[in-house]
Design a protein around this motif. Sequence first.
Motif, PDB file in Angstrom:
ATOM      1  N   LEU A  88       0.791  -0.919   0.306  1.00  0.00           N
ATOM      2  CA  LEU A  88      -0.030   0.060  -0.370  1.00  0.00           C
ATOM      3  C   LEU A  88       1.129   1.468  -0.066  1.00  0.00           C
ATOM      4  O   LEU A  88       1.699   1.929   0.813  1.00  0.00           O
ATOM      5  N   HIS A  89       1.037   2.380  -1.172  1.00  0.00           N
ATOM      6  CA  HIS A  89       1.481   3.661  -1.391  1.00  0.00           C
ATOM      7  C   HIS A  89       1.415   4.159   0.072  1.00  0.00           C
ATOM      8  O   HIS A  89      -0.303   3.799   0.307  1.00  0.00           O
ATOM      9  N   CYS A 141       0.958   5.776  -5.742  1.00  0.00           N
ATOM     10  CA  CYS A 141       0.387   5.202  -6.932  1.00  0.00           C
ATOM     11  C   CYS A 141       1.503   3.831  -7.039  1.00  0.00           C
ATOM     12  O   CYS A 141       1.945   2.954  -6.452  1.00  0.00           O
ATOM     13  N   LYS A 142       0.086   2.071  -7.406  1.00  0.00           N
ATOM     14  CA  LYS A 142       1.142   1.002  -6.769  1.00  0.00           C
ATOM     15  C   LYS A 142       2.171   0.808  -8.119  1.00  0.00           C
ATOM     16  O   LYS A 142       2.933   0.157  -7.341  1.00  0.00           O
ATOM     17  N   THR A 143       2.923   1.747  -8.941  1.00  0.00           N
ATOM     18  CA  THR A 143       3.955   1.461  -9.435  1.00  0.00           C
ATOM     19  C   THR A 143       4.710   2.330  -8.822  1.00  0.00           C
ATOM     20  O   THR A 143       6.175   1.518  -9.251  1.00  0.00           O
ATOM     21  N   THR A 177      -0.248  -5.244  -6.007  1.00  0.00           N
ATOM     22  CA  THR A 177       0.340  -3.829  -5.758  1.00  0.00           C
ATOM     23  C   THR A 177      -1.412  -2.768  -6.150  1.00  0.00           C
ATOM     24  O   THR A 177      -1.962  -3.380  -6.385  1.00  0.00           O
ATOM     25  N   VAL A 178      -1.833  -1.864  -5.087  1.00  0.00           N
ATOM     26  CA  VAL A 178      -2.775  -1.442  -5.175  1.00  0.00           C
ATOM     27  C   VAL A 178      -2.879  -0.246  -5.009  1.00  0.00           C
ATOM     28  O   VAL A 178      -1.901   0.571  -4.260  1.00  0.00           O
ATOM     29  N   GLY A 183      -3.626   7.121  -8.623  1.00  0.00           N
ATOM     30  CA  GLY A 183      -3.508   6.039  -9.351  1.00  0.00           C
ATOM     31  C   GLY A 183      -5.010   5.971 -10.365  1.00  0.00           C
ATOM     32  O   GLY A 183      -5.383   7.444 -10.364  1.00  0.00           O
ATOM     33  N   ASP A 184      -4.875   4.779 -10.658  1.00  0.00           N
ATOM     34  CA  ASP A 184      -5.596   4.569 -11.762  1.00  0.00           C
ATOM     35  C   ASP A 184      -7.291   4.035 -10.744  1.00  0.00           C
ATOM     36  O   ASP A 184      -8.559   4.014 -10.914  1.00  0.00           O
TER      37      ASP A 184
END
Length: 304
Positions: free
Chosen positions: A61-62, A67-69, A88-89, A95-96
């Motif tokens: 979790l970022h 974001c997940k990347t 990854t979320v 993010g998306d």
Amino acid sequence: MLRWARAWGLPRRGLRPCSPSFSTGPVAPSSSGRGGAEPRSVPLSYKLLDGEVARPALVFLHGLFGCKTNFNSIAKALAQQTGRRVLTVDARNHGDSPHSPDVSYEAMSQDLQDLLPQLDLVPCVLIGHSMGGKTAMLLALQRPELVERLIAVDISPVETTSSSDFPTYMAAMRAISIPDKVSRSCARKLADEQLSPVVQDMAVRQFLLTNLVEVDGRFVWRVNLDALAQHVDKIMAFPPRQESYPGPTLFLLGGNSQYVPPSHHPEIRRLFPRAQMQTVPNAGHWIHADRPQDFLAAIRGFLA
């Protein structure tokens, strides 16, 4: 400027743009939950790396504006080194994942309470950085049966002190004006020039600009700036809890970070009685960008 960068977990290097993931799968939101009192979840964007289903998956979790990347390299390395599934979320409003006016940790926890069982990833090893760390801690306290073990990266279950520059930076981002139909490089250059009088630290600007995306020929901010700015107090806080999490817990701290001072330790011990603390030397708040190999080694050691 640097105070704001430290307080909000902006990485000093190792930046990765928040690009769309083609491994993302939709998950239907839940409106009932357990007892009907939970916030309504949103379908999070995620990327899942395959691995052994018999072992608990690793879930990252970022932090705020991430974001997940951000965890791409770390996730790939751990999938190869441990043989486990790695998820990854994107948090809501990042993010998306969809935008929502509810930015509370209760809502972010509910999102994962719905997502993880539908992906058959419970119990999992939950690894959260900064804002994501607070989400991970709350989820472990609320639903300990979903979390096999927990890693909180340079964050604690205590209110975080922010800088007064934060609303100014957010206002500067919302004031950006970019003409339609310009190239991405031109858009980033224009945005950088408009941010620079307020956000003078180049590393901070570069990180913020990873959230600049093109939608139908126009450049917009991917994060939900309005909701985040309006409810920044909720992001800085941590919901008061009485129950404790009985599972193994690692608080991974940056040696150069002041994010988790000794005054936070009693609350950590109260809520996470099996907590151990480990410091990564020569790392700031963004440990996995500053010292990726040490970060990987700490996770592997905790899993052993």
